[in-house]
Design a protein around this motif. Structure first.
Motif, mmCIF file in Angstrom:
data_model
loop_
_atom_site.group_PDB
_atom_site.id
_atom_site.type_symbol
_atom_site.label_atom_id
_atom_site.label_comp_id
_atom_site.label_asym_id
_atom_site.label_seq_id
_atom_site.Cartn_x
_atom_site.Cartn_y
_atom_site.Cartn_z
ATOM 1 N N GLU A 11 0.797 -1.220 0.000
ATOM 2 C CA GLU A 11 0.000 0.000 0.000
ATOM 3 C C GLU A 11 0.835 1.279 0.000
ATOM 4 N N ALA B 21 -5.788 6.103 6.051
ATOM 5 C CA ALA B 21 -6.349 5.154 5.092
ATOM 6 C C ALA B 21 -7.685 5.697 4.611
ATOM 7 N N ILE C 84 -3.598 4.484 1.046
ATOM 8 C CA ILE C 84 -2.998 5.011 2.266
ATOM 9 C C ILE C 84 -2.206 6.270 1.908
ATOM 10 N N ARG D 101 -3.486 0.200 8.655
ATOM 11 C CA ARG D 101 -3.550 -0.939 7.731
ATOM 12 C C ARG D 101 -4.661 -1.903 8.133
ATOM 13 N N LEU E 176 -8.015 -0.564 7.018
ATOM 14 C CA LEU E 176 -8.206 -0.728 5.580
ATOM 15 C C LEU E 176 -8.461 -2.190 5.230
#
Length: 362
Positions: free
Chosen positions: A166, A232, A276, A316, A319
């Motif tokens: 990401e 995110a 992100i 993270r 997401l």
């Protein structure tokens, strides 16, 4: 009649030789100390197919190595008995290269130790470590390593195909941050490859395909301090625009001119655009970028959700879970993957006796 008896006799000899060869192979494997699985085992289906291999394969055996020395011995057994050894760290090979017919699968998922050097911003890890555990352990020191977002993938296989994630636009691919690799070649020799030693192999091992040149058992990696703020975002549509309209708008936006701090992923058919952003202006920066893109003006019913934190692991997780957050340890369950769960979260799928065995062998 004589010819028939001769054929039966030859076939009997051939079958006997095959059985003897298989016995020799298994005897050799048993001397390595690795945990072994064969087609007669109750768990064979799971052992032979890996975590998410889409094609049914039939290897001769699966061996779970706990150390580099065991990998050496397993490769030597395979070569001695004319069996091809293939490596498996996480078992996600879409081409099923980590479980080929008639091979010895050398599973390194139990070689998952980690040693973090906070002063040099580096970490030395076993190549069988899952991306989830790697991310989780690094987060304890507010460090991150650029990886993909599937936490069950093994590091060895991830590095073998490049490692896109990401925030690759800012930190680079996983392989851009590899300093050194330890691997076992086809003769069972342990080699250390870096920019000075075996530099051609070092280059080839990073993205050249898993198992092509040897079995990687350890890696030294560059790691990065958490950014001050990470955000995110998920942009969704009630009605996704047509493919033609979407592509036209996307390229009119010129996303390649975007700042390196933002990474965006779009999977056609999901009605989602995710990413992100590690810019200092956080959600304001995301909103500004998305508004300028024109993507909210196509399709119907767009919705932009965001989540910001100083902890990149939390971002993270938000997401990965599709924009959900409980604010508890449950947010970290995505990082808690086999074969070794984290002591503070969840329960390991391996019994204690199995874990103790691996610790002794390491």
């Amino acid at each position: 009649m004589g010819y028939l008896l001769l054929i039966i006799f030859v076939l009997a000899i051939k079958n006997t030789n095959c059985l003897e060869a298989e016995e020799d192979f298994r005897n050799c494997l048993s001397q390595t100390g690795a945990d072994l699985s064969y087609p007669s085992n109750r768990t064979w289906w799971y052992d032979s197919q890996g975590y998410s291999i889409p094609t049914v394969r039939n290897p001769l055996a699966v061996a779970y190595a706990c150390s580099t020395s065991q990998v050496q011995q397993l490769i030597q057994c395979a070569v001695k008995n004319s069996v091809k050894p293939v490596p498996r760290s996480g078992g996600h090979s879409y081409e099923a290269f980590s479980s080929l017919d008639g091979t010895l699968v050398v599973d390194i998922s139990r070689i998952n130790w980690i040693d973090i050097d906070t002063e040099s911003h580096t970490t030395h890890v076993g190549a069988g470590i899952r991306l989830g555990k790697l991310s989780y352990e690094l987060s304890k020191y507010n460090f991150a390593f650029p990886t993909g977002n599937n936490m069950t993938i093994g590091l060895g296989g991830h590095l073998a195909v490049g490692g896109f994630g990401e925030y690759a636009r800012f930190y680079g691919l996983s392989i851009d941050n590899v300093l050194q690799l330890e691997f076992v070649d086809w003769q069972g020799k342990v080699l250390i490859a870096n920019s000075q030693n075996y530099s051609d192999l070092f280059w080839a091992l990073k993205g050249g395909g898993g198992g092509s040149y040897g079995i990687v058992t350890a890696a030294k990696l560059n790691v990065f301090p958490f950014p001050n703020i990470s955000t995110a975002f998920i942009l969704s549509w009630d009605t996704f625009p047509s493919t033609a309209e979407f592509i036209k708008t996307w390229y009119s936006w010129k996303p390649w001119d975007l700042p390196d701090e933002i990474s965006i992923e779009i999977i056609m058919g999901t009605n989602l655009m995710t990413g992100i952003y590690i810019g200092q202006d956080g959600q304001e920066g995301v909103t500004r970028i998305i508004d300028a893109s024109g993507m909210t003006r196509i399709g119907n019913g767009t919705s932009l959700r965001q989540f910001s934190s100083t902890n990149l692991l939390e971002v993270r997780a938000w997401l990965y879970k599709g924009g959900e957050r409980s604010g508890t340890d449950e947010d970290y369950q995505i990082y808690n993957v086999p074969p070794f769960a984290f002591d503070s979260i969840g329960v390991s799928p391996l019994p204690e006796i199995g874990r103790a065995s691996c610790r002794e062998r390491v």
